[in-house]
Design an enzyme around this catalytic site. Structure first.
Site, PDB file in Angstrom:
ATOM      1  N   CYS A   7      56.118  41.707  81.903  1.00  0.00           N
ATOM      2  CA  CYS A   7      56.518  41.516  83.311  1.00  0.00           C
ATOM      3  C   CYS A   7      55.884  42.601  84.181  1.00  0.00           C
ATOM      4  CB  CYS A   7      58.037  41.541  83.452  1.00  0.00           C
ATOM      5  SG  CYS A   7      58.848  40.024  82.883  1.00  0.00           S
ATOM      6  N   HIS A  97      58.158  38.846  75.322  1.00  0.00           N
ATOM      7  CA  HIS A  97      57.848  37.995  76.482  1.00  0.00           C
ATOM      8  C   HIS A  97      56.886  36.951  75.924  1.00  0.00           C
ATOM      9  CE1 HIS A  97      56.883  37.584  81.026  1.00  0.00           C
ATOM     10  NE2 HIS A  97      56.116  36.685  80.405  1.00  0.00           N
ATOM     11  N   HIS A  99      54.117  34.792  74.699  1.00  0.00           N
ATOM     12  CA  HIS A  99      52.673  34.940  74.893  1.00  0.00           C
ATOM     13  C   HIS A  99      51.929  34.144  73.838  1.00  0.00           C
ATOM     14  CE1 HIS A  99      54.140  38.351  72.474  1.00  0.00           C
ATOM     15  NE2 HIS A  99      52.994  38.327  71.837  1.00  0.00           N
TER      16      HIS A  99
END
Ligand code: AMP
Length: 113
Positions: A7, A97, A99
């Site tokens: 982020c 996150h 990916h």
């Protein structure tokens, strides 16, 4: 999301080598490449990984795959490429996150693991 490395990369507070971005996705070079071309494609909306993908809207999920294809074209991976997404501890996911690794630029191993 606060304290999420990717982020922070997306918002620009941590630098990255961006190769492509659009409204929903961001693509940047892996800092520790495992192949001549190694790009990470991430949704701009936080999602911890494939096991949490129900949190993402379908358009964003589809956009990730379209970005994988665009990156492969842009990087000239005409001989083929591999997309990998590690999910959870058994897969050694290190950044929570979602990916997609895009790997190519040489003959990759026949072995998946
Ligand atoms: P995974 O182990 O599947 O969660 O993949 C995380 C990937 O993020 C690894 O291949 C790392 O080399 C990569 N990575 C970690 N920090 C950075 C960063 N600051 N910029 C680019 N790639 C990173």
């Amino acid at each position: 999301m606060e304290n999420c490395l990717f982020c922070k990369i997306i918002e620009g507070t941590i630098p990255s080598a961006c190769v492509y971005q659009d409204e929903k996705t961001y693509a940047f070079r892996d800092i520790n490449p495992a192949a001549p071309t190694h790009v990470l494609v991430v949704p701009k909306t936080h999602c911890s990984g494939l096991s949490a993908v129900d949190e993402l809207d379908d358009a964003t999920l589809a956009a990730c795959l379209r970005t994988v294809k665009k990156v492969a074209e842009q990087e000239g991976l005409t001989g083929g490429f591999r997309m990998v997404s590690n999910c959870g501890a058994h897969a050694c996911q290190s950044v929570p996150h979602l990916h997609f690794h895009v790997l190519g630029g040489e003959q990759l191993s026949e072995k998946m693991v």
